[in-house]
Design a protein around this motif. Structure first.
Motif, PDB file in Angstrom:
ATOM      1  N   ASN A 251       8.262 -30.292  34.245  1.00  0.00           N
ATOM      2  CA  ASN A 251       9.379 -29.927  35.118  1.00  0.00           C
ATOM      3  C   ASN A 251       9.747 -28.448  35.072  1.00  0.00           C
ATOM      4  O   ASN A 251      10.554 -27.986  35.883  1.00  0.00           O
ATOM      5  CB  ASN A 251      10.629 -30.739  34.746  1.00  0.00           C
ATOM      6  CG  ASN A 251      10.456 -32.224  34.977  1.00  0.00           C
ATOM      7  OD1 ASN A 251       9.691 -32.624  35.846  1.00  0.00           O
ATOM      8  ND2 ASN A 251      11.153 -33.032  34.200  1.00  0.00           N
ATOM      9  N   PHE A 252       9.184 -27.706  34.124  1.00  0.00           N
ATOM     10  CA  PHE A 252       9.641 -26.346  33.897  1.00  0.00           C
ATOM     11  C   PHE A 252       8.561 -25.315  34.188  1.00  0.00           C
ATOM     12  O   PHE A 252       7.355 -25.627  34.186  1.00  0.00           O
ATOM     13  CB  PHE A 252      10.125 -26.194  32.453  1.00  0.00           C
ATOM     14  CG  PHE A 252      11.166 -27.200  32.065  1.00  0.00           C
ATOM     15  CD1 PHE A 252      12.376 -27.256  32.744  1.00  0.00           C
ATOM     16  CD2 PHE A 252      10.939 -28.097  31.028  1.00  0.00           C
ATOM     17  CE1 PHE A 252      13.347 -28.188  32.397  1.00  0.00           C
ATOM     18  CE2 PHE A 252      11.896 -29.026  30.671  1.00  0.00           C
ATOM     19  CZ  PHE A 252      13.105 -29.077  31.359  1.00  0.00           C
ATOM     20  N   ASN A 253       9.014 -24.098  34.428  1.00  0.00           N
ATOM     21  CA  ASN A 253       8.098 -22.987  34.621  1.00  0.00           C
ATOM     22  C   ASN A 253       7.187 -22.875  33.400  1.00  0.00           C
ATOM     23  O   ASN A 253       7.667 -22.832  32.259  1.00  0.00           O
ATOM     24  CB  ASN A 253       8.905 -21.699  34.809  1.00  0.00           C
ATOM     25  CG  ASN A 253       8.052 -20.509  35.190  1.00  0.00           C
ATOM     26  OD1 ASN A 253       7.026 -20.237  34.568  1.00  0.00           O
ATOM     27  ND2 ASN A 253       8.478 -19.779  36.208  1.00  0.00           N
ATOM     28  N   ARG A 254       5.884 -22.767  33.622  1.00  0.00           N
ATOM     29  CA  ARG A 254       4.933 -22.778  32.514  1.00  0.00           C
ATOM     30  C   ARG A 254       5.157 -21.621  31.538  1.00  0.00           C
ATOM     31  O   ARG A 254       4.944 -21.758  30.342  1.00  0.00           O
ATOM     32  CB  ARG A 254       3.496 -22.703  33.047  1.00  0.00           C
ATOM     33  CG  ARG A 254       3.077 -23.858  33.921  1.00  0.00           C
ATOM     34  CD  ARG A 254       3.072 -25.171  33.195  1.00  0.00           C
ATOM     35  NE  ARG A 254       2.045 -25.215  32.157  1.00  0.00           N
ATOM     36  CZ  ARG A 254       1.950 -26.196  31.251  1.00  0.00           C
ATOM     37  NH1 ARG A 254       2.839 -27.169  31.226  1.00  0.00           N
ATOM     38  NH2 ARG A 254       0.986 -26.186  30.354  1.00  0.00           N
ATOM     39  N   SER A 255       5.626 -20.497  32.041  1.00  0.00           N
ATOM     40  CA  SER A 255       5.834 -19.332  31.180  1.00  0.00           C
ATOM     41  C   SER A 255       7.088 -19.474  30.329  1.00  0.00           C
ATOM     42  O   SER A 255       7.312 -18.649  29.432  1.00  0.00           O
ATOM     43  CB  SER A 255       5.938 -18.059  32.024  1.00  0.00           C
ATOM     44  OG  SER A 255       7.089 -18.089  32.848  1.00  0.00           O
ATOM     45  N   GLU A 256       7.901 -20.502  30.586  1.00  0.00           N
ATOM     46  CA  GLU A 256       9.169 -20.669  29.872  1.00  0.00           C
ATOM     47  C   GLU A 256       9.163 -21.844  28.903  1.00  0.00           C
ATOM     48  O   GLU A 256      10.205 -22.220  28.385  1.00  0.00           O
ATOM     49  CB  GLU A 256      10.311 -20.823  30.882  1.00  0.00           C
ATOM     50  CG  GLU A 256      10.523 -19.573  31.732  1.00  0.00           C
ATOM     51  CD  GLU A 256      11.631 -19.733  32.755  1.00  0.00           C
ATOM     52  OE1 GLU A 256      12.074 -20.896  32.984  1.00  0.00           O
ATOM     53  OE2 GLU A 256      12.066 -18.714  33.326  1.00  0.00           O
TER      54      GLU A 256
ATOM     55  N   GLN B 129       0.276 -18.552  28.219  1.00  0.00           N
ATOM     56  CA  GLN B 129      -0.019 -17.206  28.691  1.00  0.00           C
ATOM     57  C   GLN B 129      -0.821 -17.208  29.986  1.00  0.00           C
ATOM     58  O   GLN B 129      -0.822 -16.227  30.723  1.00  0.00           O
ATOM     59  CB  GLN B 129      -0.776 -16.433  27.601  1.00  0.00           C
ATOM     60  CG  GLN B 129       0.010 -16.305  26.306  1.00  0.00           C
ATOM     61  CD  GLN B 129      -0.807 -15.732  25.164  1.00  0.00           C
ATOM     62  OE1 GLN B 129      -2.009 -15.526  25.278  1.00  0.00           O
ATOM     63  NE2 GLN B 129      -0.146 -15.484  24.033  1.00  0.00           N
ATOM     64  N   GLN B 130      -1.505 -18.330  30.247  1.00  0.00           N
ATOM     65  CA  GLN B 130      -2.264 -18.493  31.482  1.00  0.00           C
ATOM     66  C   GLN B 130      -1.964 -19.875  32.050  1.00  0.00           C
ATOM     67  O   GLN B 130      -1.681 -20.821  31.309  1.00  0.00           O
ATOM     68  CB  GLN B 130      -3.766 -18.344  31.217  1.00  0.00           C
ATOM     69  CG  GLN B 130      -4.155 -16.990  30.631  1.00  0.00           C
ATOM     70  CD  GLN B 130      -5.633 -16.914  30.291  1.00  0.00           C
ATOM     71  OE1 GLN B 130      -6.426 -17.754  30.700  1.00  0.00           O
ATOM     72  NE2 GLN B 130      -5.998 -15.890  29.525  1.00  0.00           N
TER      73      GLN B 130
END
Length: 274
Positions: free
Chosen positions: A133-138, A108-109
């Protein structure tokens, strides 16, 4: 303490692997789905009271039964990741009793970590599917799956105090007893729905390899990311995405998933509209 031996002998792993292996035709899976929805109901923990039920179940299983964690004052097992998690429970309808729980830990942050990143990051040797490697929100993690012993016992376990937990045979019908070992599958399906509905594209879990292999019988194909390590027993890092989950789920268990997805999605929508 020999965590490896203890986990391999626990009913969370033992019951589900044996029961899943016995399903050979889709008709059996359809029957299980019908029985499951007749007696069991998945719920999202939409308020603090339901979250408290999840913490009680975790304390019962992880602290009192398996002693993986210390006994907590107040009988609630909680940790630092609960504030960034969504919880699901499965209720036994006839008794109005909560049988089990699972959580999806989200980011969430930007400075937050998943449990696997904090405690087991070195176990991930697959660079292509590494969470970095991935977007943190995903990204998210399936964590703290727990099923109370009363709902894990096979009907063949007749003696008191058997390894799969005590249960009164007269309390539950034969049909109910047949679907109880599939509660863990229902939890994974609930977790998958929570992940998909919140925009998660990459899901991680630390899992006993035998359980991961057994999940393949129903088409839940986790991809192993590294060798097993000692982490509350012998566990390995695994990965699954919504696409992998939805494309491989066996026809019989798609019926169960559709029912669980309908219930969980509706409850998540009620939270977002509140």
């Amino acid at each position: 303490m020999n965590w490896n031996k203890r986990l391999l002998n626990t009913p969370i792993i033992g019951d589900i692997t044996k029961k899943i292996a016995s399903i050979k035709v889709s008709r059996d899976a359809y029957n299980i789905a019908e029985h499951f929805t007749q007696f069991l109901e998945p719920q999202v923990a939409i308020n603090n009271e339901l979250k408290k039920e999840a913490f009680k179940i975790r304390h019962n299983v992880y602290c009192e039964e398996l002693a993986f964690e210390d006994i907590k004052e107040g009988g609630l097992e909680k940790d630092e990741f609960d504030d960034q998690s969504i919880f699901s429970l499965i209720k036994h309808k006839p008794s109005n009793t909560y049988t089990s729980c699972v959580r999806i830990v989200n980011i969430q942050q930007s400075d937050q970590l998943l449990p696997i990143e904090k405690f087991c990051l070195d176990s991930i040797t697959n660079e292509e599917l590494h969470p970095k490697n991935f977007n943190r929100s995903e990204i998210a993690e399936i964590s703290r799956l727990a099923v109370k012993s009363d709902f894990r016992r096979r009907k063949t376990d007749q003696f008191k105090g058997s390894a799969t937990g005590a249960i009164q045979e007269t309390t539950y019908s034969e049909v109910e007893l047949r679907c109880f070992p599939f509660i863990a599958i229902g939890l994974y399906m609930a977790a998958a729905t929570m992940a998909i509905d919140t925009g998660v594209k990459h899901v991680y879990v630390m899992m006993e390899p035998r359980l991961a292999r057994s999940m393949k019988f129903v088409g839940i194909k986790f991809q192993q990311l590294g060798d097993p390590i000692e982490y509350h027993g012998l566990r390995a890092p695994y990965y699954i995405s919504p696409d992998i989950f939805l494309e491989n789920l066996s026809p019989g268990f798609q019926h169960l998933y559709q029912s669980i997805e309908h219930d969980i999605s509706g409850q998540l929508n009620s939270i977002s509209l509140a």
